[in-house]
Design a protein around this motif. Sequence first.
Motif, PDB file in Angstrom:
ATOM      1  N   GLN A 558       0.821  -1.207   0.000  1.00 51.29           N
ATOM      2  CA  GLN A 558       0.000   0.000   0.000  1.00 51.29           C
ATOM      3  C   GLN A 558       0.861   1.266   0.000  1.00 51.29           C
ATOM      4  N   SER A 559       2.002   1.188   0.618  1.00 52.64           N
ATOM      5  CA  SER A 559       2.874   2.362   0.689  1.00 52.64           C
ATOM      6  C   SER A 559       3.423   2.756  -0.677  1.00 52.64           C
ATOM      7  N   ASN A 560       3.331   1.857  -1.652  1.00 50.67           N
ATOM      8  CA  ASN A 560       3.829   2.149  -2.997  1.00 50.67           C
ATOM      9  C   ASN A 560       2.766   2.768  -3.904  1.00 50.67           C
ATOM     10  N   VAL A 561       1.557   2.914  -3.379  1.00 50.76           N
ATOM     11  CA  VAL A 561       0.454   3.442  -4.194  1.00 50.76           C
ATOM     12  C   VAL A 561       0.272   4.931  -3.901  1.00 50.76           C
ATOM     13  N   VAL A 562       0.158   5.735  -4.965  1.00 54.40           N
ATOM     14  CA  VAL A 562      -0.030   7.176  -4.803  1.00 54.40           C
ATOM     15  C   VAL A 562      -1.204   7.641  -5.656  1.00 54.40           C
ATOM     16  N   LEU A 563      -1.864   8.694  -5.204  1.00 50.13           N
ATOM     17  CA  LEU A 563      -2.954   9.288  -5.980  1.00 50.13           C
ATOM     18  C   LEU A 563      -2.372  10.116  -7.107  1.00 50.13           C
ATOM     19  N   ALA A 564      -2.954   9.940  -8.306  1.00 49.73           N
ATOM     20  CA  ALA A 564      -2.635  10.789  -9.442  1.00 49.73           C
ATOM     21  C   ALA A 564      -3.941  11.427  -9.899  1.00 49.73           C
ATOM     22  N   ASP A 565      -3.970  11.973 -11.099  1.00 54.11           N
ATOM     23  CA  ASP A 565      -5.192  12.589 -11.587  1.00 54.11           C
ATOM     24  C   ASP A 565      -6.211  11.524 -11.954  1.00 54.11           C
ATOM     25  N   ASN A 566      -7.261  11.420 -11.133  1.00 47.39           N
ATOM     26  CA  ASN A 566      -8.390  10.516 -11.379  1.00 47.39           C
ATOM     27  C   ASN A 566      -7.992   9.037 -11.441  1.00 47.39           C
ATOM     28  N   LYS A 567      -6.877   8.699 -10.787  1.00 49.06           N
ATOM     29  CA  LYS A 567      -6.455   7.305 -10.751  1.00 49.06           C
ATOM     30  C   LYS A 567      -5.430   7.137  -9.638  1.00 49.06           C
ATOM     31  N   LEU A 568      -4.971   5.883  -9.456  1.00 50.35           N
ATOM     32  CA  LEU A 568      -3.919   5.592  -8.490  1.00 50.35           C
ATOM     33  C   LEU A 568      -2.789   4.873  -9.210  1.00 50.35           C
ATOM     34  N   ASN A 569      -1.581   5.380  -9.024  1.00 46.98           N
ATOM     35  CA  ASN A 569      -0.404   4.816  -9.677  1.00 46.98           C
ATOM     36  C   ASN A 569       0.462   4.067  -8.669  1.00 46.98           C
ATOM     37  N   VAL A 570       1.286   3.202  -9.227  1.00 51.34           N
ATOM     38  CA  VAL A 570       2.414   2.690  -8.453  1.00 51.34           C
ATOM     39  C   VAL A 570       3.479   3.781  -8.498  1.00 51.34           C
ATOM     40  N   ALA A 571       4.031   4.094  -7.351  1.00 54.90           N
ATOM     41  CA  ALA A 571       5.010   5.182  -7.269  1.00 54.90           C
ATOM     42  C   ALA A 571       6.147   4.961  -8.264  1.00 54.90           C
ATOM     43  N   GLY A 572       6.410   5.954  -9.092  1.00 50.30           N
ATOM     44  CA  GLY A 572       7.504   5.897 -10.053  1.00 50.30           C
ATOM     45  C   GLY A 572       7.183   5.135 -11.320  1.00 50.30           C
ATOM     46  N   ASP A 573       5.946   4.640 -11.461  1.00 47.62           N
ATOM     47  CA  ASP A 573       5.582   3.867 -12.645  1.00 47.62           C
ATOM     48  C   ASP A 573       4.175   4.286 -13.076  1.00 47.62           C
TER      49      ASP A 573
END
Length: 778
Positions: A558-573
Amino acid sequence: MRKQAEAVQSHKWVGKSVKRIDGPEKVTGEQKYKTDYHYPNMVWGRVLRSEYPHAKIRGIKTTKAEAHPDVVCVLTYKDIPGFNGFGIVTPDQPVLCEDIVRCTADAVALVAAETLEACEEALALIEVEYEPLETVTDAENAMKHGAPQLHPSGNIHSYVTIENGDIDKGFDEADYIFENTYYSPRQMHAFIETEGGWGMIEADGSLTIQCPAQYGHRDKLQLARALALNPERIHVYSSPNGGGFGGKDEITVQIYLALLALNTGGRPVKIHLSREESVVAGIKRHPFKVTVKTGAKKDGTLVANQVRAVADTGAYASLGGAVIALAIEHASGPYKIPNVDMEGYCVYTNNGISGAFRGFGVNQVCVGIETHIDMLARKTGLDPMEIRKKNAYRQGEKSSLGHVVKSSVGTIETLEKAEECDLWRNRDLYKTQASEPWKKRGIAAATSFHGVGMGIGTPDYGAASIELLEDGKFKVGMAIEEIGTGNGTVYAQVAAECLKCDVNNIIVLQGDTKETLDSGTISASRSTYTGGRAIATAAPNMVNLLTEAAAEILEVPQSNVVLADNKLNVAGDNDQFVTYKQIYEMLYHKRRSTRVEGHFYLPKEKKELKGSGGAPHHLYGYMTHVVMVEVDTLTGETDVLHVVAIPDVGKVLNPQGLEGQSEGGAVMGIGYTLYEDVLIEAGFHKTKNFTDYIIPTIRETPVIETIPVESMEESGPFGAKGIAEVVMIPIIPAIMSAIYDAVGVRIKHLPATPERVYRAMQSLKTSEVSSSDESSIV
């Protein structure tokens, strides 16, 4: 605070002029208000009001009305199953009067009929035997020994006092003392949508009330008490609202709707007051008599302020006690006057009913200290802005009340902006440009403040829910109603910012007691602060829900997941992501909740000032107005030509919305100062409708500039705090001082009508006082 300010630069939605989410429907007329609806098999309801402002009821006969072929039911006090009374703080107003009436707003009976015309006919058939009693129409006389007592407790509903320092010592030290008495009018809320709504019994036996209001959850409790019902079986829809300004904070027709709905065999009931009935039955702004005595040193230092305020609350308390308490809390302005002695009386009379109104008592008392500062400036030759800056407290300093102000304070910044504005810098030039030779211009400034939230001793909390929907959008549940301010748009902006989604993906649900959590009232300038902070409190819970679900789908921590615009990304990918819609599908199939909540309590001071009725507040909004007027010396007519409004908002969440509030408040303040007054004589309304009640139109609306100050309140959502009320306060003394600047007379009895201004000018011509004496008062 620096980090917060830097973060502002990266905001996508907060601080932007996002178009109102309810704008298209309101502009096109497609918006449906509660009083717009019609239902099959409906009946109409009407209220029989008292014939007298004060009388005993010797008997009520309804037989003839009940025999009318189109009448469905006629109700009196005997048909109330629960407590026959209502009132936000003191429930002293009868739902239906039994043995006495105290004003012509009092309800005596209810009628439901097939048509509105049949209701009118039935009301005329109800026979009420009255024994008229002596009326009490002057608040000062009501407090005297021997006056008729309107309530068992007497005619003084409440008394508040605030003392700090040594008032006698303060006046002994003063080089100048100014003392005057000011009178303020009984203002009408004049909302477009008069009081009204619907009541109906649902198939499951529950009660539904659709009625524009300012605190649906509290209305539900008052309904339950009067009806002897389980509040969980009552559903209140209280939004949208065709205008409130405090006039729909109290119960209006909700209990009448409920009583009729319970007695019409399941048929929906509609009540919608005419403007004439609204004038009589609706609450008004409290008229005040305020005596102010202010002491100052030659260098402009304020050393003493003594205030005595008497408020006419009419026949019932409503929020009168809170109004006089807030008035006294603010009567010395946003200054650090070391010696104050202030007291206020809230008094019963037979003059209708007074209650909550935008500004909540501060409008009536701000004129004293601000006018006296203007008089001090003229007496000493000091700059009026410098006097205010010299005496204004800063964050961390003690106020005139003696408490340390810990929240953000923008008074001095508003004054500095006022000094820099074109209207003030070039005031001498503008004053020479009168439109006619017989007209004179004046320019003046004033500053004031207003508490945000309920103060000490009153519950004050916020709550919001956020739900992820099937289409990937979010539903924000907020009980705080939309009453015309556009708060729903601000709520959408805060939610979109916190959830990093498009603002169009936020659906805001307001004013529904079944679907929203109790968030308190839309009053006390708390809507933006409370609603915004509640959403910002709920948002991290939704973020946690989203990231946890996304981590499962993406099979990453879960710590690798970040909010982006209208979605959730894997950090750095950025190529590894899930959408909100995909998350909903996963949660739905696993039967997991898609809804979260956020709760918080508004910050309060720890210790209440003894006898103050709830002071001090923790949060305040601050404001300075600069005003130019033009006075016709032949008629006394006054026009406001230009207003510069400078509010301290903490943080501007929506510039367009702020301008709307600022402009609306300025126009309302102009109306209060120059035109508006509901006239009541011997307890009877002489003002009947808008035909004999003057409110400003677009023709009376001046050029209004709004220049915000952002003091960044750290406890608020993105630094914001409320300004809905303060925007109409300092303009009042500013106009009064501008009239003096133009023609040399001070009007102490509002509204400053042409007649009052003209008489004052004529009196000045014939007076033999010296030019330095400012004793010409009307």
